[in-house]
Scaffold this active site. Structure first.
Site, short mmCIF file in Angstrom:
data_model
loop_
_atom_site.label_atom_id
_atom_site.label_comp_id
_atom_site.label_asym_id
_atom_site.label_seq_id
_atom_site.Cartn_x
_atom_site.Cartn_y
_atom_site.Cartn_z
N GLU A 173 7.58 2.43 15.42
CA GLU A 173 8.40 3.01 14.28
C GLU A 173 8.30 4.42 14.50
O GLU A 173 7.44 4.99 15.33
CB GLU A 173 7.95 2.53 13.14
CG GLU A 173 8.02 0.87 12.94
CD GLU A 173 8.13 0.59 11.49
OE1 GLU A 173 7.06 0.92 10.56
OE2 GLU A 173 8.65 -0.38 11.18
N CYS A 205 -3.27 1.40 6.62
CA CYS A 205 -3.25 0.49 8.05
C CYS A 205 -3.90 1.66 9.04
O CYS A 205 -4.97 1.39 9.77
CB CYS A 205 -2.00 0.24 8.67
SG CYS A 205 -0.89 1.58 8.76
N ASN A 219 0.93 -1.10 -0.21
CA ASN A 219 0.02 -0.08 0.03
C ASN A 219 0.73 1.16 0.10
O ASN A 219 0.67 2.25 -0.77
CB ASN A 219 -1.26 -0.03 0.96
CG ASN A 219 -0.45 -0.28 2.63
OD1 ASN A 219 0.80 -0.82 2.57
ND2 ASN A 219 -1.12 0.03 3.57
P1 NAD Z 1 0.39 -9.43 4.05
O1 NAD Z 1 0.39 -9.50 5.48
O2 NAD Z 1 -0.46 -10.36 3.31
O3 NAD Z 1 1.81 -9.13 3.45
C1 NAD Z 1 2.49 -8.19 3.60
C2 NAD Z 1 3.84 -8.54 3.41
O4 NAD Z 1 4.23 -9.80 4.00
C3 NAD Z 1 4.33 -8.66 1.96
O5 NAD Z 1 5.52 -8.69 1.70
C4 NAD Z 1 4.02 -10.28 1.92
O6 NAD Z 1 4.71 -10.92 0.80
C5 NAD Z 1 4.75 -10.80 3.13
N1 NAD Z 1 4.29 -12.19 3.64
C6 NAD Z 1 3.12 -12.59 3.41
N2 NAD Z 1 3.01 -13.91 3.98
C7 NAD Z 1 4.40 -14.20 4.64
C8 NAD Z 1 4.85 -15.04 5.27
N3 NAD Z 1 4.20 -16.38 5.64
N4 NAD Z 1 6.22 -15.00 5.60
C9 NAD Z 1 7.04 -13.87 5.47
N5 NAD Z 1 6.43 -12.71 4.76
C10 NAD Z 1 5.02 -13.01 4.34
O7 NAD Z 1 -0.23 -7.88 4.01
P2 NAD Z 1 -1.06 -7.04 2.75
O8 NAD Z 1 -2.40 -7.70 2.61
O9 NAD Z 1 -0.11 -7.13 1.85
O10 NAD Z 1 -1.15 -5.48 3.37
C11 NAD Z 1 -2.16 -5.05 3.82
C12 NAD Z 1 -2.05 -5.19 5.60
O11 NAD Z 1 -0.93 -4.47 6.00
C13 NAD Z 1 -3.29 -4.53 6.16
O12 NAD Z 1 -3.76 -5.38 7.08
C14 NAD Z 1 -2.69 -3.17 6.87
O13 NAD Z 1 -3.41 -2.85 7.93
C15 NAD Z 1 -1.32 -3.64 7.10
N6 NAD Z 1 -0.69 -2.36 7.32
C16 NAD Z 1 -0.19 -2.34 8.34
C17 NAD Z 1 0.52 -1.05 8.59
C18 NAD Z 1 1.14 -0.53 9.71
O14 NAD Z 1 1.99 0.26 10.13
N7 NAD Z 1 0.34 -0.89 11.17
C19 NAD Z 1 0.94 -0.04 7.46
C20 NAD Z 1 0.50 -0.59 6.37
C21 NAD Z 1 -0.30 -1.75 6.13
#
Ligand code: NAD
Length: 488
Positions: free
Chosen positions: A466, A288, A156
């Protein structure tokens, strides 16, 4: 329309200071607004991740021994070089991510600002000395870098979310292997190239595009990785924390959120309506930290609800690279399916659609993952829009009797990332800041994140911070040293 042939975007992993040729079975990257091919990228295998981690491990001794001011100067040079290329990089970020051109420029500038912020902290980091532990005995607390950090980020905000990790990690002397989301590799690879051209030594930063289950898990479980800095969804964060338990690795989890906004009867309603619209629909609702539940006092509900619904109707949905567009597409077909499913399950249970509700009918948008900005009034409090994270442009609004009901409903969520309250009563604002169960509360303010303040959630939104100087604690170990001096 962009095509791989037209742009020549064929890129491998970034290891050892340069982008390697495409290899293996590449991943095709498509523009979420048009479906056009943007390019192809290497999808890192465990062997490639191993190579990247070993390069970062080899670079660690030399990098960590440099003075903090030298690392800060390199970060600053990198931040300036990246900021100077915002106009050049923005179209590529729009093409791979889908966001609007304006949003892309804001994201890229914020990424550079965060690096610059940590470059500035190079002059501020201090150790601790404890005098007279015993007669002739002095104590010190040293900050030592951890080693290789695995940084995993979602799609995102590919660059800002990575720079939130790179700034403190690199300043403190760690080396980093970054895994962008498998759908947004290109701007991240350029970031690594630009930082290296600006003076970051080869090996200090690697970028390994690839999937979560393959490249991500190879990184998390690699024995030479000492810390995993993760931003993403709650289920993935939970899995990563479990995997990182082997080897007792440090973990920071920035996870999902469902931020409440409370608008009281004495609030500045036009300002609150603007903040709600911006807070929910920015980046097509894929943030997020976003206003995902709105609670408004009965006494002013009609006026606020009308204002928010009108704003949603006026937002122009379209292809992010075109002028005048406010909202781009959802990032993937799957993201739109998830949103549509959440909306359908919610509306089955109740609630009234006040704006949007479906896909736009403009034929020019038929090949992208678009969805109208949507406002739903009074869905049940146990419906998906209240209890799940909605990662798209849809805002539920509820009327509340009073402040106590608003706080109780705001806290009745598994998540605890951000929150905001709008009131002209200082006591009420302070009460909300104390009572809202989350990591950030904005009072009469749009939900803007500041580098100066710690950011991070509680409950299902994760742990660790962070931003702020607090982030430095998550990239250093504090070592105690006892010195028996000659002086008594
Ligand atoms: P996701 O968890 O599916 O993926 C995030 C990252 O993790 C990607 O690079 C993905 O390839 C990797 N990943 C997925 N499975 C993994 C595994 N088993 N082992 C290691 N890495 C793995 O998340 P998404 O759907 O791509 O992103 C959206 C989510 O991120 C939402 O829930 C959002 O709220 C959250 N988010 C949080 C923040 C914050 O700062 N709190 C900021 C932005 C987004």
């Amino acid at each position: 329309m962009t095509s791989a042939a037209a742009t020549g975007l064929e890129r491998g992993v970034f290891v050892g200071g340069s982008v390697e040729p495409l290899e293996g079975e590449p991943q095709t990257i498509r523009n979420p607004a048009t479906g056009a091919v943007v390019g192809r990228v290497t999808s890192a295998t465990p062997e490639i991740v191993d190579r990247a981690v070993k390069a970062a491990h080899a670079a660690f001794p030399e990098w960590s021994r440099r003075s903090i001011s030298e690392r800060g100067a390199i970060l600053r040079a990198g931040a300036e070089a990246f900021a100077a290329r915002v106009d050049e990089l923005a179209p590529g970020l729009v093409a791979e991510q889908g966001k609007t051109f304006r949003e892309a420029k804001i994201e890229l500038r914020r990424a550079a600002e965060t690096l610059e912020h940590y470059a500035g902290l190079a002059r501020e980091v201090r150790g601790i000395a404890v005098h007279g532990l015993d007669p002739g005995v002095e104590g010190r607390v040293l900050r030592r870098p951890l080693g290789v950090v695995g940084a995993i980020v979602p799609w995102n905000f590919p660059t800002t979310l990575l720079c939130n990790k790179l700034g403190p990690a690199l300043l403190c002397g760690n080396t980093v292997v970054a895994k962008p989301a498998d759908t947004t590799p290109f701007t991240t690879l350029r970031l690594a190239e630009i930082l290296t051209e600006a003076g970051l030594p080869p090996g200090v930063l690697a970028v390994v595009p690839g999937t979560g289950p393959v490249a991500g898990e190879a990184l998390v479980t690699h024995p030479l990785v000492r810390k995993v800095a993760f931003t993403g969804s709650t289920p993935t964060g939970e899995r990563i924390a479990a995997l990182a338990a082997r080897g007792a690795k440090r973990v920071t989890l920035e996870l999902g959120g469902s931020d409440p906004m409370i608008v009281c009867d004495d609030a500045d309603l036009p300002a609150a309506a603007s903040a709600a619209s911006m807070g929910r629909f920015y980046n097509c609702g894929q943030a997020c930290l976003a206003i995902k539940r709105l609670y408004v006092f009965d006494a002013v509900a009609d006026e606020l609800i009308e204002a928010v619904a009108q704003k949603a109707k006026r937002l122009r949905v379209g292809i992010g690279s075109e002028p005048g567009v406010h909202i781009g597409p959802l990032h993937t077909e799957r993201q739109r399916e998830i949103l549509e499913d959440q909306l359908a399950r919610t509306l089955d249970a109740g609630g009234e659609v006040l704006a949007g509700g479906g896909r736009p009918d403009d034929p020019a948008l038929a090949n992208g993952w678009f969805h109208e900005p949507t406002v739903v009034l009074e869905p049940p409090h146990d419906s998906p829009m209240a209890t799940e994270e909605v990662f798209g442009p849809a805002l539920p609004i509820w009327r509340v009797r009073d402040f106590d009901e608003a706080i109780a409903l705001a806290n009745a969520s598994p998540f605890g990332l951000g929150s905001s309250v709008w009131t002209s009563d200082l006591a009420r604002a302070e009460h909300a800041a104390a009572e809202l169960d989350c990591g950030y509360t904005w009072i009469n303010s749009p939900t803007k994140v500041y580098d100066e303040l710690p950011f991070g959630g509680v409950k299902a939104s994760g742990y660790g911070k962070e931003h702020g100087s607090e982030a430095l604690d998550h990239y250093t170990d504090q070592k105690a040293v006892v010195v028996k001096t000659a002086v008594r």
